[in-house]
Design an enzyme around this catalytic site. Structure first.
Site, PDB file in Angstrom:
ATOM      1  N   PHE A 155       0.855  -1.195   0.000  1.00  0.00           N
ATOM      2  CA  PHE A 155       0.000   0.000   0.000  1.00  0.00           C
ATOM      3  C   PHE A 155       0.886   1.238   0.000  1.00  0.00           C
ATOM      4  CE2 PHE A 155      -3.685  -2.522   0.456  1.00  0.00           C
ATOM      5  CZ  PHE A 155      -3.421  -3.523   1.387  1.00  0.00           C
ATOM      6  N   ARG A 157       2.672   4.572  -1.184  1.00  0.00           N
ATOM      7  CA  ARG A 157       2.430   5.720  -2.059  1.00  0.00           C
ATOM      8  C   ARG A 157       3.764   6.282  -2.493  1.00  0.00           C
ATOM      9  NH1 ARG A 157      -0.336   9.231   2.282  1.00  0.00           N
ATOM     10  NH2 ARG A 157       1.158   7.962   3.457  1.00  0.00           N
ATOM     11  N   ASN A 223      -7.351   0.282  -3.834  1.00  0.00           N
ATOM     12  CA  ASN A 223      -7.039   1.256  -4.886  1.00  0.00           C
ATOM     13  C   ASN A 223      -8.291   1.728  -5.598  1.00  0.00           C
ATOM     14  OD1 ASN A 223      -4.376   1.448  -4.361  1.00  0.00           O
ATOM     15  ND2 ASN A 223      -3.662   0.481  -6.244  1.00  0.00           N
ATOM     16  N   CYS A 275      -0.665   2.753 -10.820  1.00  0.00           N
ATOM     17  CA  CYS A 275      -1.547   1.807 -10.118  1.00  0.00           C
ATOM     18  C   CYS A 275      -3.035   1.985 -10.389  1.00  0.00           C
ATOM     19  CB  CYS A 275      -1.265   1.896  -8.621  1.00  0.00           C
ATOM     20  SG  CYS A 275       0.425   1.507  -8.215  1.00  0.00           S
TER      21      CYS A 275
HETATM   22  C1  UDX Z   1      -1.585   4.754  -4.846  1.00  0.00           C
HETATM   23  C2  UDX Z   1      -2.233   4.346  -3.536  1.00  0.00           C
HETATM   24  O1  UDX Z   1      -2.454   5.533  -2.729  1.00  0.00           O
HETATM   25  C3  UDX Z   1      -1.305   3.395  -2.779  1.00  0.00           C
HETATM   26  O2  UDX Z   1      -1.939   2.969  -1.577  1.00  0.00           O
HETATM   27  C4  UDX Z   1      -1.023   2.175  -3.671  1.00  0.00           C
HETATM   28  O3  UDX Z   1      -0.149   1.277  -3.021  1.00  0.00           O
HETATM   29  C5  UDX Z   1      -0.417   2.619  -4.979  1.00  0.00           C
HETATM   30  O4  UDX Z   1      -1.272   3.570  -5.639  1.00  0.00           O
HETATM   31  P1  UDX Z   1       0.295   6.404  -5.654  1.00  0.00           P
HETATM   32  O5  UDX Z   1      -0.077   5.884  -6.996  1.00  0.00           O
HETATM   33  O6  UDX Z   1       1.713   6.533  -5.276  1.00  0.00           O
HETATM   34  O7  UDX Z   1      -0.412   5.453  -4.524  1.00  0.00           O
HETATM   35  O8  UDX Z   1      -0.328   7.860  -5.559  1.00  0.00           O
HETATM   36  P2  UDX Z   1      -1.493   8.561  -4.738  1.00  0.00           P
HETATM   37  O9  UDX Z   1      -0.894   9.406  -3.694  1.00  0.00           O
HETATM   38  O10 UDX Z   1      -2.522   7.589  -4.339  1.00  0.00           O
HETATM   39  O11 UDX Z   1      -2.116   9.530  -5.879  1.00  0.00           O
HETATM   40  C6  UDX Z   1      -2.618   8.906  -7.045  1.00  0.00           C
HETATM   41  C7  UDX Z   1      -3.134   9.990  -7.969  1.00  0.00           C
HETATM   42  O12 UDX Z   1      -4.302  10.610  -7.397  1.00  0.00           O
HETATM   43  C8  UDX Z   1      -2.141  11.129  -8.238  1.00  0.00           C
HETATM   44  O13 UDX Z   1      -2.196  11.463  -9.620  1.00  0.00           O
HETATM   45  C9  UDX Z   1      -2.681  12.282  -7.400  1.00  0.00           C
HETATM   46  O14 UDX Z   1      -2.381  13.548  -7.968  1.00  0.00           O
HETATM   47  C10 UDX Z   1      -4.182  12.022  -7.456  1.00  0.00           C
HETATM   48  N1  UDX Z   1      -4.936  12.575  -6.330  1.00  0.00           N
HETATM   49  C11 UDX Z   1      -4.659  12.148  -5.071  1.00  0.00           C
HETATM   50  C12 UDX Z   1      -5.967  13.490  -6.579  1.00  0.00           C
HETATM   51  O15 UDX Z   1      -6.209  13.870  -7.722  1.00  0.00           O
HETATM   52  N2  UDX Z   1      -6.689  13.962  -5.535  1.00  0.00           N
HETATM   53  C13 UDX Z   1      -6.443  13.570  -4.242  1.00  0.00           C
HETATM   54  O16 UDX Z   1      -7.125  14.048  -3.328  1.00  0.00           O
HETATM   55  C14 UDX Z   1      -5.386  12.632  -4.004  1.00  0.00           C
END
Ligand code: UDX
Length: 482
Positions: A155, A157, A223, A275
């Site tokens: 999990f 990030r 996810n 992811c």
């Molecule tokens: C994600 C999951 O959070 C993590 O638990 C899993 O193991 C892998 O995938 P990650 O892909 O590193 O992690 O990024 P994350 O911080 O979740 O953001 C994903 C996307 O959502 C980014 O493009 C971010 O900009 C976007 N986002 C995030 C939003 O648009 N709004 C939000 O409020 C939060």
């Protein structure tokens, strides 16, 4: 910790997940060997360098190497001879028809078996399609070994992966083999005890033990929910724009409900990364293969697709045509604190604008090149990117953008349009810098001239005799003798 006190650990694949797992477990005192077949990456890691950007990882890697707890090799036989628990951290990219490609995972499992089995437990750490654990168990049986597979979904990030690994809020272990599950539990015992946390107030992680298929499903469900939460607030943002409401205030108030929580309610140009898109597509495809249509998850994907077009719609509306226009993009990574551009909304936007004939110049604090995207010019700084631009688009919410001198940005530009795809700025501050401000679901009352973009719907005029104040208010009102 005395080396050897715990099962020896091998980590196959040293990408974004594998390197964090290898360095993280070494930091808990266990001997870890990382397996990497790419000789350049192997040389890099052996020299104590991380071939990508992830905060804290460089130090963790160097410490593991210095203390002799961490090593890297491309020799499977050597690695397997010393390992009881083998984490598979190889990629499962999106394959045909939306189903993830598990060939690398299967090949890794075969390589473990061929290297000489000494009772290893195979742990799937990278996200794998539900059912992969059973597939790997059958591969072990094909080689005459007892099936010993544990699903331990990550999990992590990007940008906070080291902290997420050493201080998880939960550890999920799924297996149909209790002995195997207990071996992996032993590997996580320092983290489960809270040994990795300097902050005693921090609660140790919760432990969830279940069967293989359920553990694999937990990853996809997590996810899918996070992506759905983001698409939810983006849908609300679109409705806010029509109603004259402010999505940031809506998100804050909604997030105060303890059943909802404030995280992942930031409206913007949509989610990206390696992811969410892949996992959602895999889950919808898997459901369809079992004759279930998943309308909510399909809607999550559709809302996100639309959200990515928002900046183009705003630019077309304000500039009438982007063809021949100069557009500056601030941010290319899919999120801040990473150099990862996989499925980045920013990179997709830059490419689409270039395809529409815009001259795109981009700046990102970490991303200094876009392989294959020759139509996008990379600038050394945000003001250089803004030079002569008709519009500036903020596509990734890097914290350093908050300290931009907006008046200086305006001076460097040819036009005066700022499209804030991540709602970083206060509309009033932007207007005071002489910029036209467009954002996502906010401040509909401010447009290029500071007057109402859309009048909110006329409310019925309240008169003293047609609004019956609430009883309590009426009592107080009367009590005041007003
Ligand atoms: C994600 C999951 O959070 C993590 O638990 C899993 O193991 C892998 O995938 P990650 O892909 O590193 O992690 O990024 P994350 O911080 O979740 O953001 C994903 C996307 O959502 C980014 O493009 C971010 O900009 C976007 N986002 C995030 C939003 O648009 N709004 C939000 O409020 C939060």
């Amino acid at each position: 910790m005395i080396l050897g006190e715990y099962p020896q650990v091998a980590v196959v694949g040293t990408g974004y997940v594998g390197t964090v797992v290898a360095a993280g477990l070494a930091a808990t005192g266990q001997p870890v060997v990382g397996l990497e077949t790419d000789r350049y990456k192997l040389a890099y890691l052996r020299s104590g360098k991380v071939p990508f950007y992830e905060p804290q990882l460089q130090d963790l890697l160097a410490t593991g190497l210095d203390l002799g707890r961490l090593s890297f090799t491309d020799d499977f036989v050597h690695a397997m001879a010393r390992s009881d628990v083998v984490f598979l951290c190889v990629g499962t990219p999106e394959g045909n028809g939306g189903h993830p490609d598990t060939r690398a995972v299967e090949a890794a499992a075969r390589a473990v078996c061929k290297a000489g089995h000494t009772g290893q437990v195979i742990v799937t750490k990278s996200t794998v399609p539900v059912g992969t654990g059973h597939l790997l168990a059958s591969i072990m049986e094909e080689h005459g070994f007892p099936p010993a597979v544990v699903s331990n979904p990550e999990f992590l990030r990007e940008g906070s992966a080291v902290d997420d690994f050493l201080h998880p809020n939960r550890i999920v272990l799924g297996s149909d083999n209790d002995v195997a599950l207990r071996k992996v539990l032993e590997v996580y015992s320092p983290i489960l005890r809270g040994d990795t946390s300097a902050d005693a107030s921090r609660r140790p992680p919760a432990l969830v033990t279940t069967d293989l298929v359920t553990a694999e499903t937990i990853k996809y469900a997590s996810n899918a929910f996070l992506a759905t939460k983001i698409s939810f607030i983006n849908e609300i943002a679109s409705i806010c724009e029509q109603l004259g409401a402010d999505v940031s205030s809506v998100a804050t108030a909604v997030g105060l409900d303890s059943r909802i929580g404030p995280d992942f309610l930031e409206a913007g140009i949509g989610w990206g990364g390696s992811c969410f898109g892949k996992d959602l597509t895999a889950l919808v495809t898997l459901a369809a293969q079992h004759f279930y249509d998943a309308p909510l998850l399909r809607a999550t994907i559709e809302v996100n697709r639309r959200q990515r077009s928002l900046p183009i719609d705003r630019l077309q509306r304000a500039l009438h045509d982007v063809n021949g226009r100069r557009v500056a993009m601030l941010g290319l990574s899919f999120k801040p604190e990473t150099d990862d551009i996989r499925d980045s909304p920013a990179v997709e936007l830059a490419a689409r604008l270039a395809d529409l004939g815009a001259h795109v110049t981009a700046y990102d604090p970490m991303v200094k090149s876009l392989p294959g995207r020759h139509s996008v010019t990379i600038a050394p700084g945000p003001y250089d990117a803004a030079d002569g631009a008709h519009a500036v688009v903020i596509a990734t919410q890097w914290p350093e953008f908050l300290s931009l001198d907006l008046a200086l940005l305006r001076e460097r530009m040819l036009g005066n349009l700022l499209v804030d795809g991540r709602n970083m700025f206060d509309p009033q501050t932007v207007a005071e810098a002489g910029l036209v401000y467009e954002s996502v679901g906010r401040s509909p009352s401010l447009n290029q001239h500071g007057n109402a973009l859309r009048q909110p719907p006329a409310m019925p005029v309240a008169t003293a005799n047609n609004i019956d104040p609430l009883p309590a208010f009426k009592l107080a009102f009367d009590g005041l003798g007003a």
